[in-house]
Design a protein around this motif. Structure first.
Motif, PDB file in Angstrom:
ATOM      1  N   MET A  44       0.745  -1.185   0.160  1.00 26.09           N
ATOM      2  CA  MET A  44       0.091   0.089   0.051  1.00 26.09           C
ATOM      3  C   MET A  44       0.682   1.310  -0.049  1.00 26.09           C
ATOM      4  O   MET A  44       1.767   1.547   0.740  1.00 26.09           O
ATOM      5  CB  MET A  44      -0.923   0.068   1.228  1.00 26.09           C
ATOM      6  N   GLY A  45       0.574   2.087  -0.929  1.00 23.96           N
ATOM      7  CA  GLY A  45       1.462   3.169  -0.817  1.00 23.96           C
ATOM      8  C   GLY A  45       0.683   4.512  -0.113  1.00 23.96           C
ATOM      9  O   GLY A  45      -0.607   4.553  -0.278  1.00 23.96           O
ATOM     10  N   VAL A  46       1.556   5.400   0.699  1.00 27.63           N
ATOM     11  CA  VAL A  46       0.713   6.426   1.386  1.00 27.63           C
ATOM     12  C   VAL A  46       1.496   7.776   0.987  1.00 27.63           C
ATOM     13  O   VAL A  46       2.838   7.846   1.107  1.00 27.63           O
ATOM     14  CB  VAL A  46       0.792   6.135   2.785  1.00 27.63           C
ATOM     15  N   ALA A  47       0.593   8.866   0.947  1.00 25.00           N
ATOM     16  CA  ALA A  47       0.875  10.209   0.765  1.00 25.00           C
ATOM     17  C   ALA A  47       1.035  10.741   2.255  1.00 25.00           C
ATOM     18  O   ALA A  47      -0.269  11.342   2.217  1.00 25.00           O
ATOM     19  CB  ALA A  47       0.661  10.859  -0.752  1.00 25.00           C
ATOM     20  N   LEU A  48       1.848  10.925   2.862  1.00 27.15           N
ATOM     21  CA  LEU A  48       1.462  11.740   4.363  1.00 27.15           C
ATOM     22  C   LEU A  48       0.941  13.181   4.102  1.00 27.15           C
ATOM     23  O   LEU A  48       0.182  13.586   4.979  1.00 27.15           O
ATOM     24  CB  LEU A  48       2.637  11.568   5.042  1.00 27.15           C
TER      25      LEU A  48
END
Length: 106
Positions: A44-48
């Motif tokens: 899973m990719g996350v952009a904070l």
């Protein structure tokens, strides 16, 4: 962090049903999809920067709770005094091979 360096190893170390969350990368990487299929795992990719203030607060509280309980043990790498923040940033970008978190101290 640094998924372009670590993702392949991360996938091999996962438990069955595990998940890798990507929050940093400096380039592309080729992985073997069988590493996720064999363990029914996910990436899973996350952009904070999309997180709301409430989500940031909840995240910080959970991280703190994990460190207090002892199940989250961050690895500290390089430490720099605050007045050397520019050097720390330079070293993060220019020096290959991350080993722990870079910490600025007072």
């Amino acid at each position: 962090m640094l998924s372009n360096v670590n993702l392949s190893k991360d996938l091999q170390m996962l438990a069955f049903g595990g998940r890798v969350t990507i929050i940093g990368s400096r380039g592309s990487i080729e992985i073997n999809p069988r590493d996720t299929m064999a363990k029914e795992s996910s990436i899973m990719g996350v952009a904070l920067f999309f997180a709301t203030p409430e989500e940031n607060k909840e995240c910080a509280a959970l991280l703190y709770a994990g460190m207090e309980a002892g199940w989250l043990r961050p690895v500290v790498g390089s430490q720099y005094p605050l007045d050397k923040a520019a050097q720390a940033h330079h070293d993060i970008i220019e020096c290959p091979g991350a080993a722990g978190k870079t910490v600025l101290t007072m």
